[in-house]
Design an enzyme around this catalytic site. Sequence first.
Site, mmCIF file in Angstrom:
data_model
loop_
_atom_site.group_PDB
_atom_site.id
_atom_site.type_symbol
_atom_site.label_atom_id
_atom_site.label_comp_id
_atom_site.label_asym_id
_atom_site.label_seq_id
_atom_site.Cartn_x
_atom_site.Cartn_y
_atom_site.Cartn_z
ATOM 1 N N TYR A 144 0.912 -1.179 -0.111
ATOM 2 C CA TYR A 144 -0.018 0.038 0.072
ATOM 3 C C TYR A 144 0.734 1.208 -0.053
ATOM 4 O O TYR A 144 0.545 2.239 -0.360
ATOM 5 C CB TYR A 144 -1.019 0.087 1.367
ATOM 6 C CG TYR A 144 -2.358 -0.723 1.094
ATOM 7 C CD1 TYR A 144 -2.337 -2.002 0.858
ATOM 8 C CD2 TYR A 144 -3.226 -0.011 1.333
ATOM 9 C CE1 TYR A 144 -3.523 -2.640 0.811
ATOM 10 C CE2 TYR A 144 -4.538 -0.597 1.236
ATOM 11 C CZ TYR A 144 -4.663 -1.979 0.960
ATOM 12 O OH TYR A 144 -5.690 -2.605 0.620
ATOM 13 N N LYS A 189 3.197 -15.320 2.727
ATOM 14 C CA LYS A 189 3.466 -15.927 1.526
ATOM 15 C C LYS A 189 4.970 -16.458 1.241
ATOM 16 O O LYS A 189 5.670 -15.966 0.465
ATOM 17 C CB LYS A 189 3.063 -15.326 0.255
ATOM 18 C CG LYS A 189 2.947 -15.915 -1.211
ATOM 19 C CD LYS A 189 1.977 -16.917 -1.169
ATOM 20 C CE LYS A 189 1.945 -17.847 -2.591
ATOM 21 N NZ LYS A 189 0.996 -18.955 -2.490
ATOM 22 N N ASP A 222 -2.889 -18.339 0.882
ATOM 23 C CA ASP A 222 -3.810 -19.316 -0.176
ATOM 24 C C ASP A 222 -4.649 -20.160 0.782
ATOM 25 O O ASP A 222 -5.604 -20.372 0.645
ATOM 26 C CB ASP A 222 -3.140 -19.747 -1.513
ATOM 27 C CG ASP A 222 -2.084 -20.254 -0.907
ATOM 28 O OD1 ASP A 222 -1.457 -20.299 0.009
ATOM 29 O OD2 ASP A 222 -1.475 -20.974 -2.025
ATOM 30 N N ASP A 246 -6.292 -7.107 4.186
ATOM 31 C CA ASP A 246 -7.355 -6.238 3.481
ATOM 32 C C ASP A 246 -8.388 -7.330 2.933
ATOM 33 O O ASP A 246 -9.535 -7.491 3.270
ATOM 34 C CB ASP A 246 -6.823 -5.367 2.494
ATOM 35 C CG ASP A 246 -7.894 -4.632 1.539
ATOM 36 O OD1 ASP A 246 -8.936 -4.253 2.466
ATOM 37 O OD2 ASP A 246 -7.920 -4.566 0.605
ATOM 38 N N ASP A 250 -12.192 -9.134 4.752
ATOM 39 C CA ASP A 250 -13.378 -8.934 4.067
ATOM 40 C C ASP A 250 -14.046 -10.375 3.916
ATOM 41 O O ASP A 250 -15.295 -10.520 4.022
ATOM 42 C CB ASP A 250 -13.376 -8.180 2.653
ATOM 43 C CG ASP A 250 -13.644 -7.050 2.339
ATOM 44 O OD1 ASP A 250 -13.435 -6.315 3.305
ATOM 45 O OD2 ASP A 250 -14.029 -6.527 1.479
HETATM 46 C C1 IPM Z 1 -10.387 -1.354 4.072
HETATM 47 C C2 IPM Z 1 -10.466 -0.669 2.767
HETATM 48 C C3 IPM Z 1 -9.376 0.395 2.501
HETATM 49 C C4 IPM Z 1 -8.280 -0.408 2.284
HETATM 50 C C5 IPM Z 1 -9.733 1.298 1.273
HETATM 51 C C6 IPM Z 1 -10.837 1.902 1.310
HETATM 52 C C7 IPM Z 1 -8.449 1.965 0.941
HETATM 53 O O1 IPM Z 1 -10.781 -1.483 1.920
HETATM 54 O O2 IPM Z 1 -10.260 -0.471 5.227
HETATM 55 O O3 IPM Z 1 -10.101 -2.270 4.249
HETATM 56 O O4 IPM Z 1 -7.779 -1.044 1.430
HETATM 57 O O5 IPM Z 1 -7.594 -0.625 3.383
HETATM 58 MG MG MG Z 2 -10.860 -3.489 2.626
#
Ligand code: IPM
Ligand code: MG
Length: 359
Positions: A144, A189, A222, A246, A250
């Site tokens: 990032y 990884k 993975d 990240d 999710d």
């Molecule tokens: C998160 C989001 C952010 C990230 C984006 C909005 C930049 O997906 O907080 O997980 O990738 O960190």
């Molecule tokens: Mg995110």
Amino acid sequence: MSIAKKIAVLPGDGIGPEVTAQAVQVLQAIGERFGHTFTYTYADVGAIAIERHGDPLPEATLDTCLNADAILFGAIGHPRFDNDPSAPVRPEQGLLRLRKSLGLFANIRPVTLYPSLLHLSPLREEKVRGVDFVIYRELTGGIYFGDKGQTPNGAYDHCVYTGPEIDRIARLAFEHARRRRGKVTLVDKANVLETSRLWRKIVTALAAEVYPDVTLDWMYVDNAAMQIIQYPVSFDVMLTENMFGDILSDEASVLAGSLGMLPSASVGEKTALFEPIHGSYPQAAGQDIANPIAAILSAAMLLEHLGLTAEANAVRDAVQATLEAGIATADLQTSQASRCSEVGRAICGLILAPVEAER
Ligand code: IPM
Ligand code: MG
């Protein structure tokens, strides 16, 4: 003992303002019940800040954050920017700069499931019953924030980590594991990436030297993506770098049945920030239908961070009782969906009149 705290409120974009408003109401109810005073300073971030100030993180917003005891964050993002790779400024830059400026190197995402919502999980109930883990995602390093750019016929993003960057978040993860079930899973990884091999080296040495009482295991990313679905109860504390965290957070969030349920904390060198893990959900903005619980549980994490544990638990108890009473937004597939503000009101009501709500 009554305390006074300054909260920076950054509602942001989309449903951010409406869910954050409910989280503020909850803090007000906690203040009233426990005799604390919270004062709020509102500031712009994200697309709304680009619109109003030409900058997704105006100087004044950063100042507000630096002068606060904690930050309550809504969401950022606007469809206007999503399919425009040439946009010179993007709402997300506001959040990334905020993380970097405040040194928020650890993003903590608990994955907890409410018994009354198990049937909403995309996994079978027997797979998700008892799931309770927490993700420690590194937040200010890696791909990032590495050098990035374009070449005549391509583009690049460098992934860079230093030992101290790994060490400081690993310590937080191990400390938390000690207060939980005593297990850390490092996700990397290391079969391919040099940075991952550094993570293994640092984390393994730290475990042996400082945390011999905590069990450490390692998993390739993975495989971890698969195990989160296959055997989610096996995780206690998951520790990982920025981009893997990240993606995996999710993935893990859907176990709970709705993205609208999960809070997060970002902590580090300066003021800590608390935000729902969901995004700005622009399709629902302004309709009072979004689930405020992730924002409200983020406020609970904020209280905990300020050392107000009983207060944080009062919020969580009220959330649980509200869900058990069937008061929920449409994403939780109740027979009769309540509005965002109604769910917030119900939770506040239970905080202020807790007698029969207490577990
Ligand atoms: C998160 C989001 C952010 C990230 C984006 C909005 C930049 O997906 O907080 O997980 O990738 O960190
Ligand atoms: Mg995110």
